[in-house]
Design an enzyme around this catalytic site. Sequence first.
Site, mmCIF file in Angstrom:
data_model
loop_
_atom_site.group_PDB
_atom_site.id
_atom_site.type_symbol
_atom_site.label_atom_id
_atom_site.label_comp_id
_atom_site.label_asym_id
_atom_site.label_seq_id
_atom_site.Cartn_x
_atom_site.Cartn_y
_atom_site.Cartn_z
ATOM 1 N N GLY A 8 90.397 -21.255 67.241
ATOM 2 C CA GLY A 8 89.761 -22.382 67.236
ATOM 3 C C GLY A 8 89.351 -22.895 68.798
ATOM 4 N N GLY A 11 87.034 -25.451 69.506
ATOM 5 C CA GLY A 11 87.297 -26.548 68.901
ATOM 6 C C GLY A 11 87.924 -27.826 69.846
ATOM 7 C CD GLU A 34 85.534 -21.497 67.322
ATOM 8 O OE1 GLU A 34 85.252 -21.300 65.983
ATOM 9 O OE2 GLU A 34 86.162 -22.441 67.475
ATOM 10 C CB THR A 100 98.047 -31.787 60.323
ATOM 11 O OG1 THR A 100 96.443 -31.954 60.207
ATOM 12 C CG2 THR A 100 98.668 -31.676 61.525
ATOM 13 C CG HIS A 155 94.227 -39.851 63.084
ATOM 14 N ND1 HIS A 155 95.527 -40.266 62.467
ATOM 15 C CD2 HIS A 155 94.870 -39.104 64.148
ATOM 16 C CE1 HIS A 155 96.509 -39.562 62.854
ATOM 17 N NE2 HIS A 155 96.236 -38.907 64.090
ATOM 18 C CE LYS A 159 94.750 -36.794 60.562
ATOM 19 N NZ LYS A 159 94.956 -35.162 61.148
ATOM 20 C CB THR A 166 102.102 -37.483 62.664
ATOM 21 O OG1 THR A 166 101.654 -36.393 63.569
ATOM 22 C CG2 THR A 166 103.101 -38.305 63.411
HETATM 23 P P1 NAD Z 1 88.133 -28.994 65.336
HETATM 24 O O1 NAD Z 1 87.364 -29.043 63.955
HETATM 25 O O2 NAD Z 1 87.612 -29.537 66.408
HETATM 26 O O3 NAD Z 1 88.639 -27.222 65.741
HETATM 27 C C1 NAD Z 1 88.731 -26.317 64.888
HETATM 28 C C2 NAD Z 1 88.254 -25.037 65.090
HETATM 29 O O4 NAD Z 1 88.720 -23.885 64.509
HETATM 30 C C3 NAD Z 1 86.614 -25.268 65.117
HETATM 31 O O5 NAD Z 1 86.157 -24.901 66.344
HETATM 32 C C4 NAD Z 1 86.273 -24.193 64.113
HETATM 33 O O6 NAD Z 1 85.212 -23.297 64.401
HETATM 34 C C5 NAD Z 1 87.368 -23.198 64.451
HETATM 35 N N1 NAD Z 1 87.769 -22.078 63.187
HETATM 36 C C6 NAD Z 1 87.276 -22.298 62.001
HETATM 37 N N2 NAD Z 1 87.741 -21.120 61.210
HETATM 38 C C7 NAD Z 1 88.225 -20.244 62.250
HETATM 39 C C8 NAD Z 1 88.583 -18.705 62.417
HETATM 40 N N3 NAD Z 1 88.677 -18.167 61.295
HETATM 41 N N4 NAD Z 1 89.075 -18.445 63.346
HETATM 42 C C9 NAD Z 1 88.800 -18.843 64.532
HETATM 43 N N5 NAD Z 1 88.286 -20.150 64.681
HETATM 44 C C10 NAD Z 1 88.367 -20.949 63.433
HETATM 45 O O7 NAD Z 1 89.512 -29.442 65.074
HETATM 46 P P2 NAD Z 1 90.699 -30.004 66.151
HETATM 47 O O8 NAD Z 1 90.397 -31.617 66.250
HETATM 48 O O9 NAD Z 1 90.784 -28.994 67.120
HETATM 49 O O10 NAD Z 1 92.091 -29.850 65.194
HETATM 50 C C11 NAD Z 1 92.203 -28.780 64.318
HETATM 51 C C12 NAD Z 1 93.653 -29.020 63.785
HETATM 52 O O11 NAD Z 1 94.951 -29.363 64.678
HETATM 53 C C13 NAD Z 1 93.679 -30.239 62.665
HETATM 54 O O12 NAD Z 1 94.359 -29.515 61.567
HETATM 55 C C14 NAD Z 1 94.270 -31.091 63.258
HETATM 56 O O13 NAD Z 1 94.763 -32.176 62.496
HETATM 57 C C15 NAD Z 1 95.297 -30.469 63.910
HETATM 58 N N6 NAD Z 1 96.049 -31.242 65.082
HETATM 59 C C16 NAD Z 1 97.207 -31.057 65.255
HETATM 60 C C17 NAD Z 1 98.209 -31.644 66.220
HETATM 61 C C18 NAD Z 1 99.512 -31.632 66.484
HETATM 62 O O14 NAD Z 1 100.074 -31.794 67.434
HETATM 63 N N7 NAD Z 1 100.027 -30.608 65.689
HETATM 64 C C19 NAD Z 1 97.382 -32.340 67.066
HETATM 65 C C20 NAD Z 1 95.839 -32.495 66.956
HETATM 66 C C21 NAD Z 1 95.199 -32.081 65.847
#
Ligand code: NAD
Length: 267
Positions: A8, A11, A34, A100, A155, A159, A166
Amino acid sequence: MIKVAITGAAGRMGGRIITLVTEAAGLEVAGAVEMAGHAKLGEDAGYVAGCGNLGIAITDSLEQALADADVLIDFTWPEVTIANAAVCEKLKKAMIVGTTGLNQEQRNIITRVAESTPVVFAPNMSVGVNVCFKVLKDIAKTLGEGFDVEIVELHHNKKKDSPSGTAVRMGEIVADALDRDYDQVANYHREGMCGERTKEEIGMQTVRGGDIVGEHTVYFIGMGERIELTHRAMNRDMFARGAVRAAGWLGGKDAGLYDMQDVLGLK
Ligand code: NAD
């Protein structure tokens, strides 16, 4: 040096994690991934993240990104995380799962993968939220049955999963502390003549809008008084910082399933 690969990479979370790994002592970026067909493939991961060139091109091959890495930090989408976990299992690489919205079957897969490689799996990697998790249990146990519990989370409008991982974890902690089965008592929906609230239920409400990074409030509502435990995230860096801290902590750990309570020494 602990070498970190990030999925990601273009992302919202991936970009901040890349930047914070470059700033962390003892860690370095070893690979960035990515999805196939992504517009940023081939570009420098540091440039895309806004922290200067790192000499690491973003690839769509996780195997290639992990070749020189000790640990994968994955904040992507549930089905992607599961596919990535299988690769970590095969290559015996440590993994930090921030994604998540995993369903029970997907969580079971993560648990299985953790039998052969160390995995940190945490729906929320912030220090503050994890302290909330700890005190929630005490509050619920101390208040006991006399207080109705409702959880409200807010959020941003991008989302995809609801309620947040959480909020679900908070519900599970309260349910456990009160000897209830979360799946039986969670109430996600009230509409029309749905009847009075039951004593046992834990109401789960979501608000979506704008650019809210993340807010969680657990209400303990009694007769004539209530407690509100609120955590507000001001920006995404607290999550990214937690993930980077977990990567440093995970180095040299045995296979097993860990969470941020382990990483932060809160257990
Ligand atoms: P986002 O959509 O901005 O980023 C996700 C990225 O994953 C995108 O750039 C997408 O192109 C990439 N992706 C998709 N398929 C892929 C693959 N096969 N290989 C590599 N990359 C790939 O989302 P985000 O806001 O960065 O959030 C991502 C996740 O993290 C969500 O599930 C979010 O709920 C979670 N999150 C968790 C926490 C935590 O503390 N655990 C905090 C914030 C967000």
